[in-house]
Motif scaffolding. Structure first.
Motif, mmCIF file in Angstrom:
data_model
loop_
_atom_site.group_PDB
_atom_site.id
_atom_site.type_symbol
_atom_site.label_atom_id
_atom_site.label_comp_id
_atom_site.label_asym_id
_atom_site.label_seq_id
_atom_site.Cartn_x
_atom_site.Cartn_y
_atom_site.Cartn_z
ATOM 1 N N UNK A 179 0.854 -1.186 0.000
ATOM 2 C CA UNK A 179 0.000 0.000 0.000
ATOM 3 C C UNK A 179 0.890 1.237 0.000
ATOM 4 N N UNK A 180 1.534 1.455 -1.132
ATOM 5 C CA UNK A 180 2.532 2.510 -1.185
ATOM 6 C C UNK A 180 2.556 3.150 -2.557
ATOM 7 N N UNK A 181 3.458 4.089 -2.746
ATOM 8 C CA UNK A 181 3.500 4.861 -3.982
ATOM 9 C C UNK A 181 3.806 3.986 -5.195
ATOM 10 N N UNK A 182 3.197 4.342 -6.315
ATOM 11 C CA UNK A 182 3.478 3.684 -7.573
ATOM 12 C C UNK A 182 2.794 2.359 -7.807
ATOM 13 N N UNK A 183 2.021 1.849 -6.824
ATOM 14 C CA UNK A 183 1.430 0.517 -6.969
ATOM 15 C C UNK A 183 0.002 0.546 -7.523
ATOM 16 N N UNK A 184 -0.725 1.634 -7.331
ATOM 17 C CA UNK A 184 -2.122 1.654 -7.777
ATOM 18 C C UNK A 184 -2.179 1.368 -9.268
ATOM 19 N N UNK A 185 -3.136 0.504 -9.648
ATOM 20 C CA UNK A 185 -3.239 0.097 -11.047
ATOM 21 C C UNK A 185 -4.654 -0.352 -11.337
ATOM 22 N N UNK A 186 -4.933 -0.635 -12.594
ATOM 23 C CA UNK A 186 -6.206 -1.245 -12.970
ATOM 24 C C UNK A 186 -5.946 -2.341 -13.985
ATOM 25 N N UNK A 187 -6.992 -2.942 -14.516
ATOM 26 C CA UNK A 187 -6.788 -4.132 -15.335
ATOM 27 C C UNK A 187 -6.230 -3.847 -16.721
ATOM 28 N N UNK A 188 -6.146 -2.588 -17.115
ATOM 29 C CA UNK A 188 -5.535 -2.263 -18.403
ATOM 30 C C UNK A 188 -4.037 -1.982 -18.266
ATOM 31 N N UNK A 189 -3.548 -1.805 -17.039
ATOM 32 C CA UNK A 189 -2.123 -1.602 -16.758
ATOM 33 C C UNK A 189 -1.490 -0.578 -17.698
ATOM 34 N N UNK A 201 2.078 12.216 -10.378
ATOM 35 C CA UNK A 201 2.883 12.244 -9.143
ATOM 36 C C UNK A 201 2.909 10.908 -8.415
ATOM 37 N N UNK A 202 2.435 9.837 -9.041
ATOM 38 C CA UNK A 202 2.434 8.539 -8.368
ATOM 39 C C UNK A 202 2.789 7.427 -9.346
ATOM 40 N N UNK A 218 7.441 8.643 -18.709
ATOM 41 C CA UNK A 218 7.122 7.235 -18.649
ATOM 42 C C UNK A 218 8.217 6.385 -19.280
ATOM 43 N N UNK A 219 8.002 5.092 -19.379
ATOM 44 C CA UNK A 219 6.782 4.410 -18.946
ATOM 45 C C UNK A 219 6.780 4.134 -17.443
ATOM 46 N N UNK A 220 5.588 4.039 -16.876
ATOM 47 C CA UNK A 220 5.470 3.607 -15.487
ATOM 48 C C UNK A 220 5.540 2.088 -15.447
ATOM 49 N N UNK A 221 5.849 1.567 -14.292
ATOM 50 C CA UNK A 221 5.902 0.111 -14.099
ATOM 51 C C UNK A 221 4.516 -0.365 -13.655
ATOM 52 N N UNK A 222 3.855 -1.234 -14.449
ATOM 53 C CA UNK A 222 2.534 -1.724 -14.045
ATOM 54 C C UNK A 222 2.650 -2.772 -12.943
#
Length: 223
Positions: A179-189, A201-202, A218-222
């Motif tokens: 439960x920390x920064x950069x982890x929030x995601x959804x099913x489309x990644x 900012x996350x 980017x890219x962000x890490x899914x």
């Protein structure tokens, strides 16, 4: 599974002689965790390598709605304090980065000092632990393990009503998501298209250290 309700998940049916009586509803990790903590009446237990009290469990329109009209805050730290003040037992065990202190955030950036300070005068029971090694370790081995070795458990456990309505049971979210920064995601990644909205900012990428900068390529890490 990180899924959301954008309509992109396929219809999956199961049950009955033709395996089509029920329609499977995909879970939504972050929304489900938020709802489960909000609905907990007795206990919320959280274990994680990193917990960032400033992160939000909801994004987009759901975040704005929760801020405007929700009973509970969607921000992790505030939500846990609210539940503890309702009489719910809230226990948090977070890894203690041996290199961090109130001045230096630590080599690992696990936000342990931030959590320690945030919950210090609250009813949230927060404990911070590091690996100690064995009795046969030399002094050097002992120091190396405290600095470089971590526990890797990540879970959230709450009490929840049984589906049949006969009482309560334990509900657990178990996996590799802190439960920390950069982890929030959804099913489309998404890797790029949410960098200026849901992931502004996350965004996290171990190779490109843009962190909480509001302007990222980017890219962000899914996850």
């Amino acid at each position: 599974m990180n899924a959301d309700d954008d309509g992109s998940s396929p219809d999956i049916r199961y049950g009955g002689p033709n395996d089509d009586e029920k329609l499977w509803t995909p879970p939504r990790l972050w929304r489900d965790i938020y709802d489960a903590i909000c609905n907990a009446r007795h206990l919320v237990y959280i274990v994680g390598w990193s917990v960032d009290v400033e992160q939000y469990l909801l994004r987009g329109a759901e975040l704005e709605e929760a801020k405007r009209a929700g009973k509970h805050s969607p921000r992790i730290g505030d939500l846990l304090i609210q539940k503890s003040e309702e009489g719910v037992v809230v226990n948090l065990m977070q890894w203690d980065d041996y290199t961090s202190n109130f001045v230096f955030p630590g080599m690992m950036g696990s936000h342990d000092e931030k959590s320690r300070a945030f919950f210090a005068s609250t009813k949230v029971n927060s404990v911070f632990v590091h690996t100690v090694g064995g009795s046969s370790n030399t002094f050097s081995e002992h120091q190396n393990k405290m600095i470089g070795f971590t526990h890797h458990q990540k879970f959230v456990v709450v009490d929840a009503p049984k589906e049949d309505g006969t009482g309560l049971e334990l509900k657990a979210f178990i996996g590799g998501i802190d439960l920390t920064e950069g982890r929030w995601d959804n099913n489309t990644h998404p890797l790029f298209r949410t960098l200026r909205c849901e992931h502004k900012t996350d965004a996290y990428n171990g190779c490109f250290l843009f962190g909480r900068s509001p302007v990222v390529a980017g890219p962000r890490e899914p996850w």
